[in-house]
Design a protein around this motif. Structure first.
Motif, mmCIF file in Angstrom:
data_model
loop_
_atom_site.group_PDB
_atom_site.id
_atom_site.type_symbol
_atom_site.label_atom_id
_atom_site.label_comp_id
_atom_site.label_asym_id
_atom_site.label_seq_id
_atom_site.Cartn_x
_atom_site.Cartn_y
_atom_site.Cartn_z
ATOM 1 N N SER A 100 0.817 -1.215 0.000
ATOM 2 C CA SER A 100 0.000 0.000 0.000
ATOM 3 C C SER A 100 0.846 1.259 0.000
ATOM 4 C CB SER A 100 -0.927 0.012 1.210
ATOM 5 O OG SER A 100 -1.789 -1.098 1.173
ATOM 6 N N SER A 101 1.997 1.198 0.630
ATOM 7 C CA SER A 101 2.854 2.385 0.726
ATOM 8 C C SER A 101 3.462 2.769 -0.625
ATOM 9 C CB SER A 101 3.971 2.157 1.751
ATOM 10 O OG SER A 101 4.986 1.297 1.230
ATOM 11 N N PHE A 102 3.395 1.882 -1.609
ATOM 12 C CA PHE A 102 3.958 2.167 -2.929
ATOM 13 C C PHE A 102 3.063 3.067 -3.779
ATOM 14 C CE2 PHE A 102 6.074 -2.300 -2.858
ATOM 15 C CZ PHE A 102 7.101 -1.826 -2.062
ATOM 16 N N TYR A 103 1.812 3.284 -3.357
ATOM 17 C CA TYR A 103 0.829 3.991 -4.174
ATOM 18 C C TYR A 103 0.717 5.476 -3.821
ATOM 19 C CZ TYR A 103 -0.664 -0.615 -5.642
ATOM 20 O OH TYR A 103 -0.686 -1.881 -6.153
ATOM 21 N N ASN A 104 0.457 6.291 -4.840
ATOM 22 C CA ASN A 104 0.117 7.694 -4.622
ATOM 23 C C ASN A 104 -1.258 7.753 -3.960
ATOM 24 O OD1 ASN A 104 2.411 8.948 -5.777
ATOM 25 N ND2 ASN A 104 1.589 8.608 -7.825
ATOM 26 N N ASP A 105 -1.558 8.847 -3.300
ATOM 27 C CA ASP A 105 -2.841 8.998 -2.611
ATOM 28 C C ASP A 105 -4.031 8.820 -3.550
ATOM 29 O OD1 ASP A 105 -1.604 9.463 -0.182
ATOM 30 O OD2 ASP A 105 -1.691 11.645 -0.366
ATOM 31 N N ASP A 106 -3.897 9.288 -4.802
ATOM 32 C CA ASP A 106 -5.003 9.243 -5.764
ATOM 33 C C ASP A 106 -4.855 8.117 -6.793
ATOM 34 O OD1 ASP A 106 -2.831 10.305 -7.096
ATOM 35 O OD2 ASP A 106 -3.959 11.948 -8.016
ATOM 36 N N ALA A 107 -4.101 7.097 -6.452
ATOM 37 C CA ALA A 107 -3.853 5.994 -7.382
ATOM 38 C C ALA A 107 -5.139 5.241 -7.713
ATOM 39 C CB ALA A 107 -2.829 5.027 -6.777
ATOM 40 N N VAL A 108 -5.094 4.547 -8.852
ATOM 41 C CA VAL A 108 -6.217 3.721 -9.297
ATOM 42 C C VAL A 108 -5.675 2.348 -9.680
ATOM 43 C CG1 VAL A 108 -8.036 3.427 -11.020
ATOM 44 C CG2 VAL A 108 -7.472 5.713 -10.194
ATOM 45 N N VAL A 109 -6.334 1.299 -9.171
ATOM 46 C CA VAL A 109 -6.033 -0.071 -9.570
ATOM 47 C C VAL A 109 -7.245 -0.572 -10.347
ATOM 48 C CG1 VAL A 109 -5.612 -2.446 -8.811
ATOM 49 C CG2 VAL A 109 -4.534 -0.532 -7.595
ATOM 50 N N ARG A 110 -6.992 -1.044 -11.565
ATOM 51 C CA ARG A 110 -8.048 -1.592 -12.418
ATOM 52 C C ARG A 110 -7.827 -3.101 -12.518
ATOM 53 N NH1 ARG A 110 -8.108 1.307 -17.849
ATOM 54 N NH2 ARG A 110 -6.103 0.301 -17.860
ATOM 55 N N VAL A 111 -8.861 -3.892 -12.178
ATOM 56 C CA VAL A 111 -8.770 -5.348 -12.190
ATOM 57 C C VAL A 111 -9.671 -5.889 -13.299
ATOM 58 C CG1 VAL A 111 -9.132 -7.462 -10.870
ATOM 59 C CG2 VAL A 111 -8.326 -5.389 -9.706
ATOM 60 N N ILE A 112 -9.078 -6.700 -14.180
ATOM 61 C CA ILE A 112 -9.815 -7.338 -15.264
ATOM 62 C C ILE A 112 -9.698 -8.850 -15.075
ATOM 63 C CG2 ILE A 112 -9.963 -7.663 -17.770
ATOM 64 C CD1 ILE A 112 -8.631 -4.826 -17.980
ATOM 65 N N ASP A 113 -10.856 -9.507 -14.982
ATOM 66 C CA ASP A 113 -10.886 -10.966 -14.826
ATOM 67 C C ASP A 113 -12.255 -11.463 -15.267
ATOM 68 O OD1 ASP A 113 -12.606 -10.438 -12.628
ATOM 69 O OD2 ASP A 113 -10.980 -10.648 -11.172
ATOM 70 N N ARG A 114 -12.541 -12.722 -14.972
ATOM 71 C CA ARG A 114 -13.808 -13.323 -15.379
ATOM 72 C C ARG A 114 -15.011 -12.540 -14.834
ATOM 73 N NH1 ARG A 114 -17.080 -17.295 -12.882
ATOM 74 N NH2 ARG A 114 -18.289 -18.487 -14.388
ATOM 75 N N ASN A 115 -14.896 -12.054 -13.611
ATOM 76 C CA ASN A 115 -16.001 -11.332 -12.971
ATOM 77 C C ASN A 115 -16.020 -9.847 -13.299
ATOM 78 O OD1 ASN A 115 -16.729 -13.749 -11.691
ATOM 79 N ND2 ASN A 115 -15.373 -13.333 -9.968
ATOM 80 N N ASN A 116 -14.936 -9.341 -13.854
ATOM 81 C CA ASN A 116 -14.787 -7.917 -14.160
ATOM 82 C C ASN A 116 -14.209 -7.801 -15.569
ATOM 83 O OD1 ASN A 116 -15.228 -6.772 -11.266
ATOM 84 N ND2 ASN A 116 -13.745 -8.413 -11.025
ATOM 85 N N PRO A 117 -15.063 -7.918 -16.605
ATOM 86 C CA PRO A 117 -14.570 -7.928 -17.975
ATOM 87 C C PRO A 117 -13.997 -6.568 -18.396
ATOM 88 C CG PRO A 117 -16.971 -7.853 -17.958
ATOM 89 C CD PRO A 117 -16.527 -8.024 -16.522
ATOM 90 N N PRO A 118 -13.255 -6.532 -19.503
ATOM 91 C CA PRO A 118 -12.613 -5.288 -19.938
ATOM 92 C C PRO A 118 -13.580 -4.105 -20.101
ATOM 93 C CG PRO A 118 -11.741 -7.133 -21.189
ATOM 94 C CD PRO A 118 -12.878 -7.670 -20.359
#
Length: 120
Positions: A26-44
């Motif tokens: 968690s400490s590697f991220y900027n305060d306003d960072a965004v993580v986008r997850v793409i998988d079977r349950n979360n398509p592109p």
């Protein structure tokens, strides 16, 4: 409270992921960072988006608390981009594989895209 870290690199990512250290990750991220997850349950067309370091911290705490192993196979860095491949396994043998691309800003993660698949 902001944890001071050095610039994010492949070795730091590998250490934190393989050590299941959610706080360090968690400490590697900027305060306003965004993580986008793409998988079977979360398509592109409708990826899961985790916004802000607090939400990202909760995401990593959940993953790191699971009884599973994590192995970072490969990391590649170019300019302000860092990519890595990660293989995970649960005790029952179920496997997960993840490819991640990080966009860095001032040496910290600004955006991350994760594409993952798992045994079913």
């Amino acid at each position: 409270m902001l944890t001071k870290t050095k610039t994010v690199d492949g070795a730091a990512i590998k250490k934190a992921i393989e050590g299941r250290d959610g706080k360090l990750l968690s400490s590697f991220y900027n305060d306003d960072a965004v993580v986008r997850v793409i998988d079977r349950n979360n398509p592109p067309s409708k990826p899961r988006e985790i916004r802000g370091r607090a939400a990202i911290s909760t995401f990593w705490d959940d993953i790191c608390s699971r009884a599973m192993t994590h192995k970072v196979d490969t990391t590649v860095a170019e300019g302000d981009n860092l990519a890595f491949m990660q293989a995970c396994a649960y005790p029952d043998g179920t496997k997960v594989y993840c490819a991640a691309m990080l966009e860095l800003k001032n040496g910290r993660i600004a955006k991350q895209t994760v594409v993952q698949a798992w045994d079913e």
